[in-house]
Design a protein around this motif. Structure first.
Motif, PDB file in Angstrom:
ATOM      1  N   THR A 169       2.972  73.652  -8.412  1.00  0.00           N
ATOM      2  CA  THR A 169       3.420  74.775  -7.597  1.00  0.00           C
ATOM      3  C   THR A 169       2.465  75.007  -6.434  1.00  0.00           C
ATOM      4  O   THR A 169       1.248  75.097  -6.615  1.00  0.00           O
ATOM      5  N   THR A 170       3.047  75.112  -5.241  1.00  0.00           N
ATOM      6  CA  THR A 170       2.293  75.478  -4.048  1.00  0.00           C
ATOM      7  C   THR A 170       2.910  76.741  -3.483  1.00  0.00           C
ATOM      8  O   THR A 170       4.068  76.746  -3.072  1.00  0.00           O
ATOM      9  N   SER A 171       2.153  77.832  -3.508  1.00  0.00           N
ATOM     10  CA  SER A 171       2.688  79.098  -3.001  1.00  0.00           C
ATOM     11  C   SER A 171       2.823  79.032  -1.489  1.00  0.00           C
ATOM     12  O   SER A 171       2.018  78.412  -0.795  1.00  0.00           O
ATOM     13  N   LEU A 217       3.220  77.701 -15.298  1.00  0.00           N
ATOM     14  CA  LEU A 217       3.641  76.905 -14.146  1.00  0.00           C
ATOM     15  C   LEU A 217       3.565  75.448 -14.588  1.00  0.00           C
ATOM     16  O   LEU A 217       2.537  74.784 -14.453  1.00  0.00           O
ATOM     17  N   ASP A 229      -0.123  72.329  -5.450  1.00  0.00           N
ATOM     18  CA  ASP A 229       0.360  71.640  -6.663  1.00  0.00           C
ATOM     19  C   ASP A 229      -0.359  72.130  -7.917  1.00  0.00           C
ATOM     20  O   ASP A 229      -0.902  71.356  -8.712  1.00  0.00           O
ATOM     21  N   THR A 245      -0.730  73.588 -11.574  1.00  0.00           N
ATOM     22  CA  THR A 245      -0.102  73.775 -12.883  1.00  0.00           C
ATOM     23  C   THR A 245      -1.016  74.709 -13.680  1.00  0.00           C
ATOM     24  O   THR A 245      -2.245  74.649 -13.551  1.00  0.00           O
ATOM     25  N   LEU A 252      -4.096  79.672  -6.692  1.00  0.00           N
ATOM     26  CA  LEU A 252      -2.925  79.592  -5.810  1.00  0.00           C
ATOM     27  C   LEU A 252      -3.316  79.617  -4.342  1.00  0.00           C
ATOM     28  O   LEU A 252      -2.663  78.975  -3.507  1.00  0.00           O
ATOM     29  N   VAL A 286       1.731  85.110  -8.511  1.00  0.00           N
ATOM     30  CA  VAL A 286       2.472  84.272  -7.566  1.00  0.00           C
ATOM     31  C   VAL A 286       3.010  85.131  -6.430  1.00  0.00           C
ATOM     32  O   VAL A 286       2.903  84.776  -5.251  1.00  0.00           O
ATOM     33  N   ASP A 295       5.601  72.905 -13.574  1.00  0.00           N
ATOM     34  CA  ASP A 295       5.767  72.009 -12.439  1.00  0.00           C
ATOM     35  C   ASP A 295       4.710  72.326 -11.388  1.00  0.00           C
ATOM     36  O   ASP A 295       4.371  73.493 -11.177  1.00  0.00           O
TER      37      ASP A 295
END
Length: 388
Positions: free
Chosen positions: A163-165, A159, A148, A150, A143, A89, A161
């Motif tokens: 996740t958008t880096s 992850l 979004d 997971t 990523l 991440v 929730d």
């Protein structure tokens, strides 16, 4: 052929004169070298990453950001990003920031690294180094290509929730190469995903690296990837490039430094067999000699490897002014001849990533998506291909 300058930022005394520059001066030399490399027409500049030993390259993102601020065209690479010890991440965030600052000039080279001491430093087990690399790379790919995300795995918290880096990369995912030095694993990982391979070509006989390259080529074909995107980079020895008017003069001037540095290195299993300058020039990967000698050596390796990107490293224990002279002489007296004899499509119009930087005037389509599509289209008629 394209040309890269690589600095893994060793911070060493000149073994003959005993001189060493300050940390601040050494780091600023890296930035100045990158700026001069751009002026001289080199294609990329690469910064290494080490977390142990006599190196000050523990923060390549910081150095690359400084380089991005003083350059506008040269591509920025890593050599290598030690993904095995990092959080994917954070890697996605940090390098996307550099990609934005440089307007799409970033290409990552990942690997497990060449320093065993960094694993306990980060609380990791050396025995897991390859599993760490494979898992973290799979997450990094997602990523940079998806929003979004997971995810769950073995080595970091899930992850759960979406996740958008952030920030997002400049124009889709940057290209990712795989560094390969000692085993088939990195070559196989690159081939599995259809990514380019960067062979270290650093301290071992060329035949050792050819085994890894051949494995990569065979696996790349087995996975059914489009051969148009099978690019290969190559290093040029651990001693650094040194050019003089004659090979004998180059050996006379640089030989004592090369031999003293080589003798001082004692890492079992990771020492060069080319202990003296004559052996290094005649049979090793070191680019030391007259311009004609260096041209012939690069082309002889190209005949064996078929590589598209040649990396060079300067002899950084020498006075900085002398390093810049070598950089210029290599650009003026070596590069044109090699380019003419070894053309490549890397970073040209037929390479989807060739138009990715902002200076090329193209941010769409997403180069990574274009390559993925090409791989899928190439794979579809090949029923023999191994599915992964």
């Amino acid at each position: 052929m394209k040309f890269q300058v690589l600095d893994i930022i060793p911070h060493l005394k000149n073994p003959v004169s005993g001189e060493i520059v300050s940390t601040a001066d050494r780091l600023n030399q890296v930035v100045q070298t990158a700026r001069r490399a751009e002026e001289l027409g080199y294609d990329s500049f690469s910064v290494g990453e080490r977390h142990a030993g006599e190196f000050i390259s523990s923060s390549p993102t910081t150095v690359l950001a400084a380089i991005a601020a003083v350059t506008s065209r040269i591509r920025l690479q890593t050599g290598v990003t030690v993904l095995s010890v990092l959080d994917p991440v954070r890697v996605a965030e940090d390098y996307a920031t550099i990609d934005q600052l440089s307007r799409g000039r970033l290409e990552l080279v990942i690997g497990k690294g060449n320093e065993v001491l960094q694993y306990p430093l980060f609380g990791l087990d050396l025995a897991d180094q390859w599993d760490l690399l494979e898992e973290k790379y799979a997450l990094l790919r997602r990523l940079w290509r998806e929003e979004d995300v997971t995810w769950s795995g073995r080595f970091r918290p899930a992850l759960t929730d979406p996740t958008t880096s952030t920030p997002r990369p400049y124009a889709g995912s940057p290209r990712i190469w795989h560094g390969s030095a000692t085993t088939l694993t990195s070559a196989a990982l690159a081939a599995r995903w259809g990514d380019p391979l960067f062979t270290a070509n650093a301290i071992q006989p060329r035949e050792n690296y050819k085994v890894l390259i051949d494995h990569y080529v065979a696996e790349y074909e087995r996975h059914g990837h489009d051969p148009r995107h099978r690019y290969l980079g190559s290093g040029s020895g651990a001693g650094g490039v040194f050019i003089a008017s004659t090979t004998q003069e180059a050996k006379r001037q640089y030989g004592p430094v090369y031999e003293a540095l080589t003798a001082a290195r004692n890492v079992p299993g990771n020492n060069s067999p080319f202990r003296d300058i004559d052996h290094a020039v005649s049979e090793g990967p070191a680019l030391v000699g007259s311009p004609e000698q260096v041209i012939d050596k690069i082309l002889s390796y190209h005949e064996l490897y078929g590589h598209d990107l040649q990396s060079i490293s300067l002899p950084t224990t020498l006075p900085f002014e002398q390093q810049l002279e070598i950089l210029e002489r290599f650009a003026l007296e070596v590069i044109p001849a090699v380019r003419a004899s070894a053309p490549t499509t890397l970073w040209e119009s037929t390479d989807p990533y060739g138009g990715r930087p902002g200076f090329a005037g193209a941010t769409e389509p997403d180069a990574a998506s274009a390559v993925t599509t090409d791989h899928s289209n190439h794979r579809s008629p090949n029923a023999y291909v191994y599915a992964h």
